[in-house]
Design a protein around this motif. Structure first.
Motif, PDB file in Angstrom:
ATOM      1  N   LEU A  68       0.841  -1.193   0.000  1.00  0.00           N
ATOM      2  CA  LEU A  68       0.000   0.000   0.000  1.00  0.00           C
ATOM      3  C   LEU A  68       0.885   1.256   0.000  1.00  0.00           C
ATOM      4  O   LEU A  68       0.576   2.245  -0.661  1.00  0.00           O
ATOM      5  N   ARG A  69       1.989   1.163   0.705  1.00  0.00           N
ATOM      6  CA  ARG A  69       2.928   2.284   0.766  1.00  0.00           C
ATOM      7  C   ARG A  69       3.532   2.577  -0.613  1.00  0.00           C
ATOM      8  O   ARG A  69       3.764   3.729  -0.971  1.00  0.00           O
ATOM      9  N   ARG A  70       3.745   1.529  -1.406  1.00  0.00           N
ATOM     10  CA  ARG A  70       4.358   1.720  -2.723  1.00  0.00           C
ATOM     11  C   ARG A  70       3.456   2.487  -3.679  1.00  0.00           C
ATOM     12  O   ARG A  70       3.941   3.137  -4.602  1.00  0.00           O
ATOM     13  N   ILE A  71       2.136   2.410  -3.480  1.00  0.00           N
ATOM     14  CA  ILE A  71       1.231   3.127  -4.386  1.00  0.00           C
ATOM     15  C   ILE A  71       0.672   4.391  -3.748  1.00  0.00           C
ATOM     16  O   ILE A  71      -0.254   4.997  -4.272  1.00  0.00           O
ATOM     17  N   ARG A  72       1.253   4.807  -2.633  1.00  0.00           N
ATOM     18  CA  ARG A  72       0.702   5.943  -1.885  1.00  0.00           C
ATOM     19  C   ARG A  72       0.615   7.206  -2.729  1.00  0.00           C
ATOM     20  O   ARG A  72      -0.404   7.897  -2.719  1.00  0.00           O
ATOM     21  N   THR A  73       1.671   7.528  -3.476  1.00  0.00           N
ATOM     22  CA  THR A  73       1.645   8.770  -4.250  1.00  0.00           C
ATOM     23  C   THR A  73       0.562   8.764  -5.317  1.00  0.00           C
ATOM     24  O   THR A  73       0.095   9.828  -5.738  1.00  0.00           O
ATOM     25  N   ALA A  74       0.124   7.577  -5.748  1.00  0.00           N
ATOM     26  CA  ALA A  74      -0.898   7.478  -6.793  1.00  0.00           C
ATOM     27  C   ALA A  74      -2.319   7.520  -6.234  1.00  0.00           C
ATOM     28  O   ALA A  74      -3.267   7.743  -6.989  1.00  0.00           O
ATOM     29  N   ILE A  75      -2.486   7.319  -4.924  1.00  0.00           N
ATOM     30  CA  ILE A  75      -3.840   7.187  -4.375  1.00  0.00           C
ATOM     31  C   ILE A  75      -4.247   8.310  -3.439  1.00  0.00           C
ATOM     32  O   ILE A  75      -5.436   8.584  -3.294  1.00  0.00           O
ATOM     33  N   VAL A  76      -3.282   8.974  -2.777  1.00  0.00           N
ATOM     34  CA  VAL A  76      -3.671   9.979  -1.790  1.00  0.00           C
ATOM     35  C   VAL A  76      -3.955  11.305  -2.475  1.00  0.00           C
ATOM     36  O   VAL A  76      -3.416  11.616  -3.529  1.00  0.00           O
ATOM     37  N   GLU A  77      -4.847  12.095  -1.871  1.00  0.00           N
ATOM     38  CA  GLU A  77      -5.201  13.406  -2.383  1.00  0.00           C
ATOM     39  C   GLU A  77      -4.598  14.492  -1.492  1.00  0.00           C
ATOM     40  O   GLU A  77      -3.560  15.043  -1.817  1.00  0.00           O
ATOM     41  N   HIS A  78      -5.229  14.752  -0.355  1.00  0.00           N
ATOM     42  CA  HIS A  78      -4.754  15.820   0.524  1.00  0.00           C
ATOM     43  C   HIS A  78      -4.215  15.233   1.824  1.00  0.00           C
ATOM     44  O   HIS A  78      -4.915  14.486   2.510  1.00  0.00           O
ATOM     45  N   PRO A  79      -2.981  15.588   2.205  1.00  0.00           N
ATOM     46  CA  PRO A  79      -2.533  15.258   3.559  1.00  0.00           C
ATOM     47  C   PRO A  79      -3.118  16.264   4.548  1.00  0.00           C
ATOM     48  O   PRO A  79      -3.430  17.401   4.172  1.00  0.00           O
ATOM     49  N   PHE A  80      -3.318  15.851   5.778  1.00  0.00           N
ATOM     50  CA  PHE A  80      -3.738  16.832   6.786  1.00  0.00           C
ATOM     51  C   PHE A  80      -2.895  16.686   8.042  1.00  0.00           C
ATOM     52  O   PHE A  80      -2.568  15.585   8.474  1.00  0.00           O
ATOM     53  N   ARG A  81      -2.529  17.843   8.581  1.00  0.00           N
ATOM     54  CA  ARG A  81      -1.713  17.928   9.796  1.00  0.00           C
ATOM     55  C   ARG A  81      -2.486  18.542  10.962  1.00  0.00           C
ATOM     56  O   ARG A  81      -1.972  18.612  12.067  1.00  0.00           O
ATOM     57  N   THR A  82      -3.697  19.014  10.680  1.00  0.00           N
ATOM     58  CA  THR A  82      -4.481  19.723  11.691  1.00  0.00           C
ATOM     59  C   THR A  82      -5.868  19.122  11.807  1.00  0.00           C
ATOM     60  O   THR A  82      -6.503  18.806  10.790  1.00  0.00           O
ATOM     61  N   VAL A  83      -6.337  18.958  13.042  1.00  0.00           N
ATOM     62  CA  VAL A  83      -7.733  18.623  13.315  1.00  0.00           C
ATOM     63  C   VAL A  83      -8.339  19.836  14.012  1.00  0.00           C
ATOM     64  O   VAL A  83      -7.803  20.322  15.013  1.00  0.00           O
ATOM     65  N   LEU A  84      -9.444  20.338  13.468  1.00  0.00           N
ATOM     66  CA  LEU A  84     -10.080  21.552  13.989  1.00  0.00           C
ATOM     67  C   LEU A  84     -11.469  21.197  14.498  1.00  0.00           C
ATOM     68  O   LEU A  84     -12.314  20.709  13.750  1.00  0.00           O
ATOM     69  N   PHE A  85     -11.710  21.406  15.788  1.00  0.00           N
ATOM     70  CA  PHE A  85     -12.987  21.106  16.424  1.00  0.00           C
ATOM     71  C   PHE A  85     -13.830  22.379  16.548  1.00  0.00           C
ATOM     72  O   PHE A  85     -13.312  23.450  16.902  1.00  0.00           O
ATOM     73  N   TYR A  86     -15.138  22.258  16.282  1.00  0.00           N
ATOM     74  CA  TYR A  86     -16.061  23.388  16.357  1.00  0.00           C
ATOM     75  C   TYR A  86     -17.191  23.070  17.343  1.00  0.00           C
ATOM     76  O   TYR A  86     -17.655  21.938  17.431  1.00  0.00           O
ATOM     77  N   SER A  87     -17.679  24.122  18.002  1.00  0.00           N
ATOM     78  CA  SER A  87     -18.851  23.986  18.858  1.00  0.00           C
ATOM     79  C   SER A  87     -20.106  23.889  18.001  1.00  0.00           C
ATOM     80  O   SER A  87     -20.088  24.147  16.794  1.00  0.00           O
ATOM     81  N   THR A  88     -21.220  23.541  18.623  1.00  0.00           N
ATOM     82  CA  THR A  88     -22.486  23.384  17.907  1.00  0.00           C
ATOM     83  C   THR A  88     -22.884  24.648  17.158  1.00  0.00           C
ATOM     84  O   THR A  88     -23.352  24.579  16.015  1.00  0.00           O
ATOM     85  N   ASP A  89     -22.688  25.820  17.780  1.00  0.00           N
ATOM     86  CA  ASP A  89     -23.087  27.073  17.138  1.00  0.00           C
ATOM     87  C   ASP A  89     -21.988  27.654  16.245  1.00  0.00           C
ATOM     88  O   ASP A  89     -22.145  28.757  15.701  1.00  0.00           O
ATOM     89  N   LEU A  90     -20.865  26.928  16.107  1.00  0.00           N
ATOM     90  CA  LEU A  90     -19.741  27.309  15.228  1.00  0.00           C
ATOM     91  C   LEU A  90     -19.003  28.557  15.696  1.00  0.00           C
ATOM     92  O   LEU A  90     -18.144  29.084  14.970  1.00  0.00           O
ATOM     93  N   THR A  91     -19.290  29.025  16.905  1.00  0.00           N
ATOM     94  CA  THR A  91     -18.634  30.243  17.395  1.00  0.00           C
ATOM     95  C   THR A  91     -17.333  29.942  18.132  1.00  0.00           C
ATOM     96  O   THR A  91     -16.491  30.831  18.283  1.00  0.00           O
ATOM     97  N   SER A  92     -17.166  28.723  18.605  1.00  0.00           N
ATOM     98  CA  SER A  92     -15.940  28.342  19.310  1.00  0.00           C
ATOM     99  C   SER A  92     -15.237  27.236  18.548  1.00  0.00           C
ATOM    100  O   SER A  92     -15.885  26.345  17.982  1.00  0.00           O
ATOM    101  N   LYS A  93     -13.914  27.292  18.542  1.00  0.00           N
ATOM    102  CA  LYS A  93     -13.160  26.232  17.888  1.00  0.00           C
ATOM    103  C   LYS A  93     -11.784  26.112  18.537  1.00  0.00           C
ATOM    104  O   LYS A  93     -11.275  27.063  19.148  1.00  0.00           O
ATOM    105  N   VAL A  94     -11.214  24.945  18.409  1.00  0.00           N
ATOM    106  CA  VAL A  94      -9.878  24.680  18.931  1.00  0.00           C
ATOM    107  C   VAL A  94      -9.199  23.707  17.980  1.00  0.00           C
ATOM    108  O   VAL A  94      -9.858  22.845  17.380  1.00  0.00           O
ATOM    109  N   HIS A  95      -7.900  23.834  17.800  1.00  0.00           N
ATOM    110  CA  HIS A  95      -7.209  22.962  16.853  1.00  0.00           C
ATOM    111  C   HIS A  95      -6.142  22.124  17.533  1.00  0.00           C
ATOM    112  O   HIS A  95      -5.623  22.496  18.597  1.00  0.00           O
ATOM    113  N   TYR A  96      -5.852  21.014  16.904  1.00  0.00           N
ATOM    114  CA  TYR A  96      -4.697  20.186  17.273  1.00  0.00           C
ATOM    115  C   TYR A  96      -3.854  20.049  16.017  1.00  0.00           C
ATOM    116  O   TYR A  96      -4.333  19.560  15.000  1.00  0.00           O
TER     117      TYR A  96
END
Length: 385
Positions: A68-96
């Protein structure tokens, strides 16, 4: 080849299901020198078990699967380094955020196409079935026959690996009772929205996760190619209003400026499926007579997000290791039984659901970056929160 060999078609391994788990297991076993046939079969029912458009995969999944690693460049689209959490009303957020890549988004059709090409190049035999074959578990082998076909199309295999459909459907296919296979409640509703390249915004390297009203659902948003994927993950049961809810959710995100204002939803693709989230933990066994259940057939999916790729790949790798040992042993069935302990050691923690309700964890994560980091790693990698 003599007449008996032609009629018998005895393989070392038959893999049922052209799924990610099926291709990974088949490739691992053919690279170990075994004769492998992979059967591409239609689903028993119309109910969708796995995503058909896009998904995401943790970066460390590639560490356990070299091909699977050998074909990684052919299959992946976007890498992500951040997870962003939002509150129900979208007014508060925090990231990792981390310096290293946490995961990738990818196209499921592209992934399956590349896995099939790679598996066939390694030497598996690929066969497509138009209908559901009959499977008979025998003492010395497994017999797979196509209704109405000649005996020359019959397949006998020393070991069968079931890698497609839900646990309940796999049990039905095998004519075997399987306790815990009927506990499907988890569901995912998804909208795929085309996104002009000039409007990519913050979707290339961020996984967005949203607290939603209610006790058993949350939202997700991530980029995939020239699209953005919006999901509602129902951890109990799919709402009868799920299409309306996913549209309302996307509209709220657009009004908040998270989805670009000019993007139209009229051509969005809306779908849903029922991942067997953490059902592996509920099944009484994954080992039947000369048969192993992996991927969706074994209930290998995250009990938190419903994500299937990581657990499917890992279950396939473990099954291939166990099947390889079983074929070398003069006690095949006893060796196959090792699968039930080995997968629990390697995978159980990665698919285990939260013991604390999400409605209690989300507010803590939004007010405490350390809790946010732990929640992100629990959702992505199954770490203990």
């Amino acid at each position: 080849m003599n007449i008996l060999q032609v009629v018998s078609n005895l393989y070392d391994i038959a893999v049922y299901g052209a799924s990610v788990a099926g291709y990974v297991a088949a490739t691992a076993l053919v690279k170990s020198g075994w004769q492998v046939i992979l059967l591409d079969v239609p689903p028993i029912h119309s109910e969708q078990i796995e995503p058909s458009n896009a998904d995401w995969i943790p970066a460390d999944t590639f560490d356990v699967c070299p091909f699977l690693r050998r074909i990684r460049t052919a299959i992946v689209e976007h890498p992500f380094r951040t997870v962003l959490f939002y509150s129900t009303d979208l007014t508060s957020k925090v990231h990792y955020r981390t310096r290293s890549i946490m995961g990738f988004t990818l196209s499921i059709p592209t992934l399956l196409k590349k896995l099939k090409l790679s598996a066939c190049q390694e030497g598996i035999e690929y066969r497509r079935h138009r209908g559901k074959p009959e499977i008979v578990l025998q003492e010395q082998c497994v017999l797979i026959s196509q209704a109405g076909a000649s005996r020359r199309r019959d397949i006998r295999a020393k070991i069968l690996i079931m890698a497609k459909d839900s646990p309940a459907e796999a049990a039905f296919n095998l004519g075997q009772p399987l306790r815990g296979a009927d506990k499907r409640k988890f569901a995912i509703g998804e909208m795929s929205i085309n996104l002009p390249k000039s409007k990519h915004g913050d979707f290339d390297n961020v996984m967005h996760i949203f607290q939603l009203p209610g006790t058993d659902r949350f939202g997700m948003l991530f980029g995939m190619g020239n699209s953005i994927i919006t999901r509602i993950v129902y951890q109990n049961q799919l709402s009868t209003r799920w299409e309306e809810q996913i549209m309302q959710f996307a509209t709220r995100l657009q009004r908040a400026g998270i989805i670009p204002e000019r993007i139209k939803f009229s051509r969005a693709k809306i779908t849903h499926w029922f991942p067997p989230a953490a059902q592996a933990l509920e099944l009484d066994t994954h080992v039947l007579k000369r048969t192993l259940l992996i991927g969706s057939a074994g209930g290998f999916a995250s009990g938190i997000t419903g994500a299937m790729l990581d657990a499917s790949v890992r279950s396939a790798i473990v099954a291939a290791e166990v099947a390889d040992r079983a074929l070398k042993s003069n006690r095949c069935q006893e060796t196959l039984a090792d699968f039930k302990d080995q997968w629990r050691d390697d995978i159980a923690d990665r698919i285990r659901p939260f013991t604390t309700p999400l409605r209690m964890i989300f507010p803590m994560a939004l007010s405490n970056k350390m809790i946010a980091a732990r929640l992100a790693r629990a959702m992505l990698f199954g770490e203990n929160i």
